[in-house]
Design a protein around this motif. Structure first.
Motif, mmCIF file in Angstrom:
data_model
loop_
_atom_site.group_PDB
_atom_site.id
_atom_site.type_symbol
_atom_site.label_atom_id
_atom_site.label_comp_id
_atom_site.label_asym_id
_atom_site.label_seq_id
_atom_site.Cartn_x
_atom_site.Cartn_y
_atom_site.Cartn_z
ATOM 1 N N ASN A 111 -1.228 12.376 -2.808
ATOM 2 C CA ASN A 111 -0.736 11.856 -4.088
ATOM 3 C C ASN A 111 -0.847 10.330 -4.029
ATOM 4 O O ASN A 111 0.066 9.638 -3.547
ATOM 5 C CB ASN A 111 0.729 12.286 -4.278
ATOM 6 C CG ASN A 111 1.313 11.731 -5.574
ATOM 7 O OD1 ASN A 111 0.803 10.730 -6.106
ATOM 8 N ND2 ASN A 111 2.350 12.371 -6.076
ATOM 9 N N LEU A 112 -1.986 9.821 -4.479
ATOM 10 C CA LEU A 112 -2.307 8.403 -4.274
ATOM 11 C C LEU A 112 -1.324 7.493 -4.995
ATOM 12 O O LEU A 112 -0.939 6.445 -4.466
ATOM 13 C CB LEU A 112 -3.745 8.137 -4.747
ATOM 14 C CG LEU A 112 -4.826 8.906 -3.976
ATOM 15 C CD1 LEU A 112 -6.199 8.649 -4.571
ATOM 16 C CD2 LEU A 112 -4.812 8.546 -2.493
ATOM 17 N N LYS A 113 -0.897 7.905 -6.183
ATOM 18 C CA LYS A 113 0.042 7.048 -6.923
ATOM 19 C C LYS A 113 1.341 6.876 -6.141
ATOM 20 O O LYS A 113 1.823 5.771 -5.930
ATOM 21 C CB LYS A 113 0.358 7.662 -8.301
ATOM 22 C CG LYS A 113 -0.535 7.106 -9.424
ATOM 23 C CD LYS A 113 -0.107 7.568 -10.801
ATOM 24 C CE LYS A 113 1.059 6.753 -11.385
ATOM 25 N NZ LYS A 113 0.881 5.309 -11.321
ATOM 26 N N GLU A 114 1.843 7.991 -5.638
ATOM 27 C CA GLU A 114 3.121 7.950 -4.898
ATOM 28 C C GLU A 114 2.959 7.131 -3.604
ATOM 29 O O GLU A 114 3.810 6.323 -3.252
ATOM 30 C CB GLU A 114 3.584 9.366 -4.555
ATOM 31 C CG GLU A 114 4.932 9.363 -3.828
ATOM 32 C CD GLU A 114 5.517 10.767 -3.695
ATOM 33 O OE1 GLU A 114 5.072 11.485 -2.770
ATOM 34 O OE2 GLU A 114 6.381 11.120 -4.504
ATOM 35 N N ILE A 115 1.807 7.306 -2.945
ATOM 36 C CA ILE A 115 1.556 6.553 -1.699
ATOM 37 C C ILE A 115 1.499 5.058 -2.034
ATOM 38 O O ILE A 115 2.133 4.228 -1.379
ATOM 39 C CB ILE A 115 0.244 7.012 -1.027
ATOM 40 C CG1 ILE A 115 0.370 8.471 -0.556
ATOM 41 C CG2 ILE A 115 -0.118 6.102 0.150
ATOM 42 C CD1 ILE A 115 -0.942 9.101 -0.111
ATOM 43 N N ALA A 116 0.787 4.711 -3.110
ATOM 44 C CA ALA A 116 0.649 3.296 -3.485
ATOM 45 C C ALA A 116 2.010 2.713 -3.866
ATOM 46 O O ALA A 116 2.347 1.592 -3.492
ATOM 47 C CB ALA A 116 -0.329 3.155 -4.645
ATOM 48 N N GLU A 117 2.813 3.515 -4.560
ATOM 49 C CA GLU A 117 4.127 3.037 -5.018
ATOM 50 C C GLU A 117 5.072 2.746 -3.857
ATOM 51 O O GLU A 117 5.874 1.827 -3.914
ATOM 52 C CB GLU A 117 4.789 4.116 -5.898
ATOM 53 C CG GLU A 117 4.251 4.175 -7.317
ATOM 54 C CD GLU A 117 4.354 2.819 -7.996
ATOM 55 O OE1 GLU A 117 3.315 2.371 -8.542
ATOM 56 O OE2 GLU A 117 5.438 2.178 -7.919
ATOM 57 N N ASN A 118 4.973 3.550 -2.814
ATOM 58 C CA ASN A 118 6.018 3.507 -1.777
ATOM 59 C C ASN A 118 5.576 2.943 -0.430
ATOM 60 O O ASN A 118 6.351 2.971 0.522
ATOM 61 C CB ASN A 118 6.566 4.928 -1.561
ATOM 62 C CG ASN A 118 7.220 5.449 -2.833
ATOM 63 O OD1 ASN A 118 8.300 4.983 -3.206
ATOM 64 N ND2 ASN A 118 6.529 6.354 -3.533
ATOM 65 N N SER A 119 4.335 2.465 -0.359
ATOM 66 C CA SER A 119 3.894 1.893 0.927
ATOM 67 C C SER A 119 4.014 0.379 0.887
ATOM 68 O O SER A 119 3.739 -0.241 -0.144
ATOM 69 C CB SER A 119 2.418 2.251 1.184
ATOM 70 O OG SER A 119 2.287 3.662 1.251
ATOM 71 N N LYS A 120 4.413 -0.216 2.021
ATOM 72 C CA LYS A 120 4.516 -1.679 2.080
ATOM 73 C C LYS A 120 3.123 -2.292 1.918
ATOM 74 O O LYS A 120 2.912 -3.231 1.181
ATOM 75 C CB LYS A 120 5.110 -2.118 3.433
ATOM 76 C CG LYS A 120 6.608 -1.862 3.576
ATOM 77 C CD LYS A 120 7.177 -2.596 4.807
ATOM 78 C CE LYS A 120 8.596 -2.128 5.123
ATOM 79 N NZ LYS A 120 8.596 -1.272 6.344
ATOM 80 N N ALA A 121 2.142 -1.696 2.640
ATOM 81 C CA ALA A 121 0.764 -2.196 2.547
ATOM 82 C C ALA A 121 -0.176 -1.048 2.891
ATOM 83 O O ALA A 121 0.209 -0.120 3.610
ATOM 84 C CB ALA A 121 0.557 -3.357 3.521
ATOM 85 N N ILE A 122 -1.364 -1.102 2.328
ATOM 86 C CA ILE A 122 -2.367 -0.046 2.547
ATOM 87 C C ILE A 122 -3.707 -0.690 2.866
ATOM 88 O O ILE A 122 -4.122 -1.644 2.198
ATOM 89 C CB ILE A 122 -2.516 0.830 1.274
ATOM 90 C CG1 ILE A 122 -1.219 1.588 0.977
ATOM 91 C CG2 ILE A 122 -3.670 1.828 1.458
ATOM 92 C CD1 ILE A 122 -1.231 2.276 -0.389
#
Ligand code: SAJ
Length: 421
Positions: A392-403
């Motif tokens: 779930n890319l949106k959720e990962i992007a929303e909740n990760s400090k950095a990617i």
């Protein structure tokens, strides 16, 4: 006609099924008792072959499987689809081919008989390991024993291309070997592509896959240039792909994995060393691809430093560990090179992959991290290695400090904490 298939893996089993569907009696031979037992129980262990099909042909007696070669004496033809792995020193291990040929020749009774080798290998193998073996045993290839090579083009999970509708290259030891092989194969495959020699057929396979390896290396090298020049390589490739002729896109990544692309060029490199021809271009491409894990870690260090964080003790989450998107196969996956490097910097590494809930790696047991927000925010950096559709890319992007996104998976999700390769 009674056909034998030796080596019932991701190539042999679909090939056996293609013969069975056309009404042939097929004798499958494999060294693995477990595989033979599963097939006799009507269970398929290959992604593109259904257990229902296996059950059907086992129970109607059309498909017989065994670990022994006695059935060879009753057959008219045999296809060899055994593995040709590389040793640690990247030398081709042809022991499986040797073992199969020895046992075929030991049990050979009725003639004429056709032997088709399908395993990927260096040019000259069919001549050396089959034709010359026949001669040693006083049997003449091209008279009653026909010998051919036909590269496998099985693409596991590919819904569009099957054995039947993928053009099949055939090279024969002689004219009538080619005739015998094409007479058989055109009964199951729509398009047969004849070449003049065994070596042309062996080399065509290596060209197909080395073509991919060197083009991936090219875009990987451009990625390193663009990184230094502050250019977005993904937009560059997208733009170049608009050329309607004479171009096809390849994409940078964290390295190359799988059981074909990293290995197939090595057969040429090995042959180059033994025969003494140059293949510096292929060698350099292999080095560039093999260096990508190091580049990913270098980029990781730079990103963490932006946040004033050393890699030492940093909490890193690897997103996807298999060798390519939506595939469960871990073989040669660059994810493991990256984890190894991160561990050597004393980072604290975890992973998340929908295909593997547990991983045993370098003496450590890892469990796949559930990608809920409270877990994601624990990590200093998430590295997208294999962009499975299940993420779930949106959720990962929303909740990760950095990617760090090595696959441009987050394309279109513009957040300043997402860094591209
Ligand atoms: N990769 C890149 N950039 C690319 C393409 C691939 O980094 O542009 C990486 C992948 O992530 C993977 C590795 O290279 O780690 C190999 O990827 P692949 O797409 O070549 O997939 P494979 O290994 O499954 O290759 C097989 C081959 N099939 C056979 O040998 C019969 C290959 O010839 C096919 O073209 C390929 O599948 C396919 O197109 O699916």
């Amino acid at each position: 006609l009674k056909i034998g298939v030796i080596g019932l893996g991701y190539v042999g089993l679909p090939l056996a099924l293609a013969f069975l569907k056309k009404g042939f009696k097929v004798y499958g031979i494999d060294i693995s008792e477990v595989k033979v037992e599963m097939l006799n129980d009507g269970i398929s262990y290959v992604q593109d072959v259904s257990s229902d099909d296996i059950k059907k042909y086992i129970s109607n007696g059309q498909f017989k499987v065994s670990t022994n070669y006695s059935a060879i004496s009753k057959l008219d033809a045999v296809s060899i689809t055994v593995p040709t792995p590389l040793s640690k020193s990247k030398n081709p291990d042809l022991s499986y081919i040797k073992h199969a040929v020895e046992n075929i020749l030991k049990n050979l009774k009725q003639k004429p008989f056709l032997i088709v080798l399908e395993s990927t290998t260096y040019p000259g193998t069919t001549r050396e390991f089959i034709v010359e073996e026949l001669t040693k045993k006083g049997m003449k290839a091209g008279e009653e024993i026909f010998v051919a090579f036909s590269p496998e083009r099985v693409d596991p999970g590919n819904k569009h291309y099957s054995i039947e509708n993928t053009p099949k290259i055939l090279g024969g030891y002689s004219e009538n070997c080619l005739k015998a092989a094409s007479t058989l194969y055109q009964k199951i495959i729509e398009k047969i592509v004849k070449v003049d020699t065994l070596e042309e057929a062996e080399m065509a396979k290596l060209l197909e896959n080395t073509f991919r390896a060197v083009n991936i290396a090219l875009v990987n090298e451009l990625t390193l240039m663009c990184d230094r020049m502050g250019i977005n390589i993904w937009n560059v490739i997208k733009a170049a792909s608009t050329k309607p002729y004479g171009f096809m896109p390849f994409y940078p990544g964290p390295g190359i994995g799988g059981h074909c692309i990293p290995l197939d060029p090595e057969y040429l490199l090995w042959k180059g060393k033994t025969v003494g021809f140059y293949n510096r271009f292929i060698e350099l491409a292999a080095d560039i691809n093999a260096n990508m894990p190091r580049f990913v870690v270098e980029k990781t260090i730079r990103i963490l430093n932006n946040f004033g964080k050393p890699l030492n003790r940093a909490k890193i989450l690897i997103l996807g560990v298999t060798y390519k998107k939506d595939v469960s196969d871990l073989r040669e996956s660059p994810a493991f090179d990256i984890i190894k490097l991160l561990n050597s910097y004393n980072a604290i590494v975890n992973y998340s992959d929908p295909f593997h809930s547990k991983l045993y790696f370098e003496g450590e047991m890892y469990s796949s991290v559930e990608l809920k927000p409270e877990n994601l925010e624990l990590f200093d950096l998430a590295i997208m290695i294999t962009n499975h559709s299940a993420f779930n890319l949106k959720e990962i992007a929303e909740n990760s400090k950095a990617i760090l996104d090595t696959r441009n998976a987050f394309d279109g999700i513009n957040k300043e904490n997402i860094f591209k390769l």
